[in-house]
Scaffold this motif. Structure first.
Motif, short mmCIF file in Angstrom:
data_model
loop_
_atom_site.label_atom_id
_atom_site.label_comp_id
_atom_site.label_asym_id
_atom_site.label_seq_id
_atom_site.Cartn_x
_atom_site.Cartn_y
_atom_site.Cartn_z
N GLY A 48 0.79 -1.22 0.00
CA GLY A 48 0.00 0.00 0.00
C GLY A 48 0.82 1.27 0.00
N LEU A 49 0.37 2.24 0.77
CA LEU A 49 1.03 3.54 0.83
C LEU A 49 2.46 3.42 1.34
N THR A 221 -4.95 3.03 -3.04
CA THR A 221 -3.76 2.23 -2.77
C THR A 221 -3.99 0.74 -2.98
N GLY A 222 -5.25 0.32 -3.17
CA GLY A 222 -5.58 -1.10 -3.25
C GLY A 222 -5.86 -1.71 -1.89
N ALA A 335 -4.68 -0.98 -8.36
CA ALA A 335 -3.56 -0.81 -7.44
C ALA A 335 -3.34 -2.02 -6.53
N ILE A 336 -4.23 -3.01 -6.57
CA ILE A 336 -4.15 -4.12 -5.62
C ILE A 336 -2.82 -4.86 -5.73
N GLU A 337 -2.56 -5.44 -6.89
CA GLU A 337 -1.31 -6.18 -7.06
C GLU A 337 -0.11 -5.25 -7.17
N ALA A 338 -0.31 -4.09 -7.78
CA ALA A 338 0.79 -3.15 -7.93
C ALA A 338 1.38 -2.76 -6.58
N PRO A 343 -2.28 -11.45 -3.08
CA PRO A 343 -1.72 -12.37 -4.06
C PRO A 343 -2.66 -12.57 -5.24
N ALA A 344 -2.10 -12.96 -6.36
CA ALA A 344 -2.88 -13.13 -7.58
C ALA A 344 -3.95 -14.19 -7.44
N GLU A 345 -3.76 -15.15 -6.52
CA GLU A 345 -4.76 -16.21 -6.38
C GLU A 345 -5.99 -15.78 -5.61
N SER A 346 -6.03 -14.54 -5.12
CA SER A 346 -7.20 -14.05 -4.42
C SER A 346 -8.43 -14.14 -5.31
N PRO A 347 -9.58 -14.59 -4.78
CA PRO A 347 -10.79 -14.65 -5.60
C PRO A 347 -11.22 -13.28 -6.11
N TYR A 348 -10.97 -12.24 -5.33
CA TYR A 348 -11.34 -10.89 -5.77
C TYR A 348 -10.48 -10.49 -6.96
#
Length: 357
Positions: A48-49, A221-222, A335-338, A343-348
């Motif tokens: 995040g920030l 910030t995600g 911004a989540i992964e950035a 992690p990329a495997e998150s369902p969201y």
């Protein structure tokens, strides 16, 4: 004659204002620091920030120390910053636990020999009507937002006092200046942090230590996927994610980080990030009754409380609905992964990547 007197008075006033501005500029520039070679400790620096601040400080040649609770997130952040040429070390640490803080600071001093800058970013967000919040939610907020920075400053300040120099930045929130509906536990912790930070600024000024209190408004910030939601948690997540994603009301993580670094560079006393937050703060100070009426109306529009049996916390990434993720949340979702938020495997995240927005 009267006209001439008015012109003279105006000229004197302008001259005085110009002199005051000149002296203020000199004093401000005298406080300016360069981050090259400086040891900077960032709590909550793994995502995040905090991570974005770390990225920008790496470019300035700072020697970074990142503290956060999760070793896996710390390692991902360290690896990324190292690829950019950053001099980075990390320590798993729960800032709400005094012993862990003292051990981490002692280790930093042993390895780096000094701490020039402390930036307290670590935080949590709990979103719910007060009926669905429990005592432990308030205690957790206080542990992270108030006691965490307190433990960090008490551990770091003596080293700065001996050197008679240092910078401390405490990232509070506009929610630490104006109470926000359905964020009562968060607001309690952030209000405490604002007062603590302002108090330390006064206490440490004699030692050449400048303390900056930062009150960001909404930021992209995600972090919305790591916030915690209770009550009608899917509805709570939807309004929270959508409002934070609006580019007209929120600030990108890089822009917010840049402003915070500049405030630290010049030893600025307070920074309120973005114009909606500044307007809300001014309105609350000048027109408290109007602000109270507006926040009361906003509270009526938010989701109603759920049964007390539904007080389980749900992270944002597990609170998805038809509205979130969607086109309305896309600016924040990017911004989540950035920012190492999930992690990329998150369902969201998988839903975002699946294009069903």
């Amino acid at each position: 004659m009267k006209s001439a007197d008015r012109r003279n008075s105006l000229a004197l006033a302008m001259l005085g204002a110009g002199a005051a501005f000149f002296l203020w500029s000199l004093r401000r520039n005298a406080r300016r620091i360069d981050f090259l070679g400086k040891t900077v400790v960032i709590t909550g620096g793994s995502r995040g920030l905090g991570l974005e601040i770390a990225r920008q400080l790496v470019k300035e040649g700072a020697r970074l120390v990142l503290l956060a609770r999760r070793p896996d997130e710390l390692e991902r952040a360290r690896a990324e910053l190292a690829r950019s040429g950053g001099d980075v070390i990390t320590f798993p640490c729960d800032v709400g636990v005094r012993q862990q803080v003292e051990e981490a600071v002692a280790a930093v001093i042993e390895l780096r020999h000094k701490i020039d800058v402390l930036i307290n970013v670590a935080g949590i967000i709990q979103v719910a009507p007060f009926e669905n919040l429990e005592l432990k939610d308030f205690q957790e907020s206080m542990d992270v937002h108030a006691w965490g920075p307190y433990h960090m400053i008490r551990a770091v300040a003596p080293h700065m006092q001996r050197r008679r120099s240092g910078r401390i930045v405490n990232v509070s929130s506009i929610g630490g200046l104006v109470a926000v509906p359905h964020l009562l536990a968060y607001t309690m912790g952030k209000f405490a942090l604002t007062g603590l930070s302002d108090g330390f600024r006064a206490e440490l000024a004699k030692d050449g230590i400048y303390v900056t209190t930062v009150a960001p408004g909404l930021m992209r910030t995600g972090s919305h996927v790591n916030a915690n939601f209770k009550g009608q948690y899917k509805k709570e997540f939807a309004w929270f994610a959508i409002s934070g994603a609006n580019p007209a009301l929120s600030t990108s993580a890089p822009a917010a980080a840049h402003k915070i670094i500049e405030a630290c560079r010049y030893g600025q006393a307070r920074l309120i990030v973005n114009w909606p937050a500044r307007i809300l703060h001014a309105a609350n100070a000048l027109l408290p009754e109007v602000t109270s009426f507006a926040t009361g109306m906003a509270a009526r529009m938010l989701p109603a409380p759920a049964a007390s049996t539904d007080n389980e916390q749900h992270p944002g990434w597990d609170s998805r609905s038809k509205l979130a993720p969607s086109l309305l949340t896309r600016p924040s979702d990017r911004a989540i992964e950035a920012n190492n938020e999930q992690p990329a495997e998150s369902p969201y995240v998988a839903r975002v990547h699946g294009g069903r927005q």
